[in-house]
Scaffold this active site. Structure first.
Site, short mmCIF file in Angstrom:
data_model
loop_
_atom_site.label_atom_id
_atom_site.label_comp_id
_atom_site.label_asym_id
_atom_site.label_seq_id
_atom_site.Cartn_x
_atom_site.Cartn_y
_atom_site.Cartn_z
N ARG A 1 34.86 16.94 48.44
CA ARG A 1 34.86 18.38 48.11
C ARG A 1 36.08 19.07 48.73
NH1 ARG A 1 29.73 21.90 49.10
NH2 ARG A 1 29.80 20.88 51.12
N ARG B 1 16.07 28.87 54.22
CA ARG B 1 16.17 27.47 54.62
C ARG B 1 15.08 27.08 55.59
NH1 ARG B 1 22.00 26.83 53.45
NH2 ARG B 1 22.57 24.69 53.87
N LYS C 1 24.36 23.04 44.32
CA LYS C 1 23.74 24.37 44.27
C LYS C 1 24.79 25.45 44.03
CE LYS C 1 22.16 24.01 48.49
NZ LYS C 1 22.73 22.69 48.82
P1 AP5 Z 1 25.92 25.83 52.71
O1 AP5 Z 1 27.29 26.23 52.37
O2 AP5 Z 1 24.77 26.48 52.04
O3 AP5 Z 1 25.85 24.23 52.59
P2 AP5 Z 1 24.78 23.23 51.90
O4 AP5 Z 1 23.45 23.76 51.59
O5 AP5 Z 1 24.83 22.04 52.77
O6 AP5 Z 1 25.33 23.06 50.51
P3 AP5 Z 1 26.77 22.74 50.16
O7 AP5 Z 1 27.59 24.01 50.10
O8 AP5 Z 1 27.30 21.65 51.04
O9 AP5 Z 1 26.63 22.06 48.74
P4 AP5 Z 1 26.16 22.60 47.32
O10 AP5 Z 1 24.79 22.12 47.03
O11 AP5 Z 1 26.44 24.07 47.18
O12 AP5 Z 1 27.15 21.74 46.42
P5 AP5 Z 1 28.51 22.15 45.68
O13 AP5 Z 1 28.21 22.90 44.45
O14 AP5 Z 1 29.49 22.73 46.64
O15 AP5 Z 1 25.68 25.98 54.29
C1 AP5 Z 1 26.62 25.49 55.21
C2 AP5 Z 1 26.12 25.75 56.63
O16 AP5 Z 1 25.92 27.15 56.83
C3 AP5 Z 1 24.78 25.11 56.96
O17 AP5 Z 1 24.91 23.75 57.36
C4 AP5 Z 1 24.33 26.01 58.11
O18 AP5 Z 1 25.03 25.70 59.30
C5 AP5 Z 1 24.78 27.38 57.65
N1 AP5 Z 1 23.77 28.09 56.84
C6 AP5 Z 1 23.89 28.47 55.53
N2 AP5 Z 1 22.79 29.10 55.13
C7 AP5 Z 1 21.96 29.14 56.18
C8 AP5 Z 1 20.63 29.64 56.37
N3 AP5 Z 1 19.96 30.23 55.37
N4 AP5 Z 1 20.06 29.47 57.59
C9 AP5 Z 1 20.73 28.89 58.61
N5 AP5 Z 1 21.97 28.38 58.50
C10 AP5 Z 1 22.58 28.50 57.29
O19 AP5 Z 1 29.01 20.69 45.22
C11 AP5 Z 1 29.37 19.72 46.21
C12 AP5 Z 1 30.52 18.85 45.66
O20 AP5 Z 1 30.05 18.11 44.51
C13 AP5 Z 1 31.74 19.66 45.16
O21 AP5 Z 1 32.90 18.94 45.44
C14 AP5 Z 1 31.51 19.76 43.64
O22 AP5 Z 1 32.73 19.88 42.93
C15 AP5 Z 1 30.83 18.42 43.36
N6 AP5 Z 1 29.90 18.50 42.23
C16 AP5 Z 1 29.10 19.55 41.89
N7 AP5 Z 1 28.38 19.24 40.80
C17 AP5 Z 1 28.72 17.95 40.46
C18 AP5 Z 1 28.30 17.07 39.43
N8 AP5 Z 1 27.40 17.42 38.51
N9 AP5 Z 1 28.85 15.83 39.40
C19 AP5 Z 1 29.78 15.44 40.32
N10 AP5 Z 1 30.22 16.25 41.33
C20 AP5 Z 1 29.69 17.49 41.38
#
Ligand code: AP5
Length: 224
Positions: free
Chosen positions: A142, A105, A30
């Site tokens: 990551r 969320r 995302k």
């Molecule tokens: P948040 O930071 O939003 O975490 P998440 O939703 O778990 O999402 P991520 O940031 O882990 O992943 P992403 O989907 O953005 O993937 P990314 O692009 O980084 O939230 C963290 C915490 O904050 C929550 O657990 C909660 O505690 C709190 N929080 C946040 N919002 C909240 C809310 N609204 N309410 C309550 N609490 C809240 O990619 C991941 C990895 O994959 C990277 O290494 C990337 O390089 C790799 N990658 C990306 N695309 C590809 C691809 N196509 N192929 C291979 N690898 C890839």
């Protein structure tokens, strides 16, 4: 009429804002895609995860309250997250529109967002679909910098190991990016956030999140 890259103009010269939400399990991509799409369309990328991590890094009162919740992969209480949104949505970069990444969320956050946006609701909700084994692979590899730029040790490595290409800051592993915590984050996602797909079914598009970053970006651009 002042040209604004990526913006659309309505009748009588009114600037139409473009409002998107990216949904998906942890590490679905995302943040990676929201940054690219927002840059391509000239709109803001609004990540509540980044905003909350910034509060923790700056040791604000909110940051100290939520630090253990983030590390455990638990959701921060709705009222605390919602309190960050009005100021962020009012910033100038969000006037032509925004991509919401990680908010709402919960059903309660979705209701708050509807109140904040008023009659102009979201235009499109993009749900990235990625299987669980790929999520674990992506999370454990990551690396991020303090400004929220994201890499993967094998899939998307920086030019110099451990250093952000964009701002030269050191890269680190997030405290919630361990295999144990990601299982909890996935469970929280399935229980609290995945049901939002039903709420947004009229404007929801599911996009395959497997493939190269560029391919996925093209799939998303085709539907937003
Ligand atoms: P948040 O930071 O939003 O975490 P998440 O939703 O778990 O999402 P991520 O940031 O882990 O992943 P992403 O989907 O953005 O993937 P990314 O692009 O980084 O939230 C963290 C915490 O904050 C929550 O657990 C909660 O505690 C709190 N929080 C946040 N919002 C909240 C809310 N609204 N309410 C309550 N609490 C809240 O990619 C991941 C990895 O994959 C990277 O290494 C990337 O390089 C790799 N990658 C990306 N695309 C590809 C691809 N196509 N192929 C291979 N690898 C890839």
């Amino acid at each position: 009429m002042v040209p604004v890259y990526g913006a659309r103009w309505g009748t009588r010269g009114r600037l139409l804002s473009r409002k998107f939400l990216f949904l998906g399990p942890p590490a679905a991509g995302k943040g990676t895609q929201a940054a690219l799409i927002a840059s391509e369309l000239g709109i803001a990328h609004i990540s509540t995860g980044d905003m909350l991590r910034d509060q923790v890094a700056r040791r604000t009162e909110l940051g100290r309250t939520i630090e253990t919740m983030l590390a455990a992969g638990e959701l921060v209480p709705d009222d605390l997250v919602v309190s960050l949104l009005p100021d962020r949505l009012a910033r100038e970069d969000a006037v032509p529109g925004f991509v919401l990444d990680g908010f709402p969320r919960t059903q309660s956050q979705a209701v708050s967002l509807e109140t904040l946006l008023g009659e102009d609701g979201l235009d499109r909700v993009v749900a990235l679909v990625v299987p669980e084994e790929e999520i674990v692979r992506r999370i454990t590899g990551r690396r991020s910098c303090a400004e929220g730029h994201v890499y993967h040790v094998s899939g998307l490595p920086p030019k110099v190991a451990g250093v952000c290409d964009i701002d030269g800051l050191s890269l680190f592993q997030r405290s919630d990016d361990t295999e144990d915590v990601v299982r909890n984050r996935l469970a929280v996602y399935l229980a609290s956030t995945a049901p939002l797909m039903e709420r947004y079914s009229a404007i929801l598009v599911k996009v395959d999140g497997i493939g190269s970053v560029e391919d996925i970006k093209a799939r998303i651009l085709a539907v937003v």
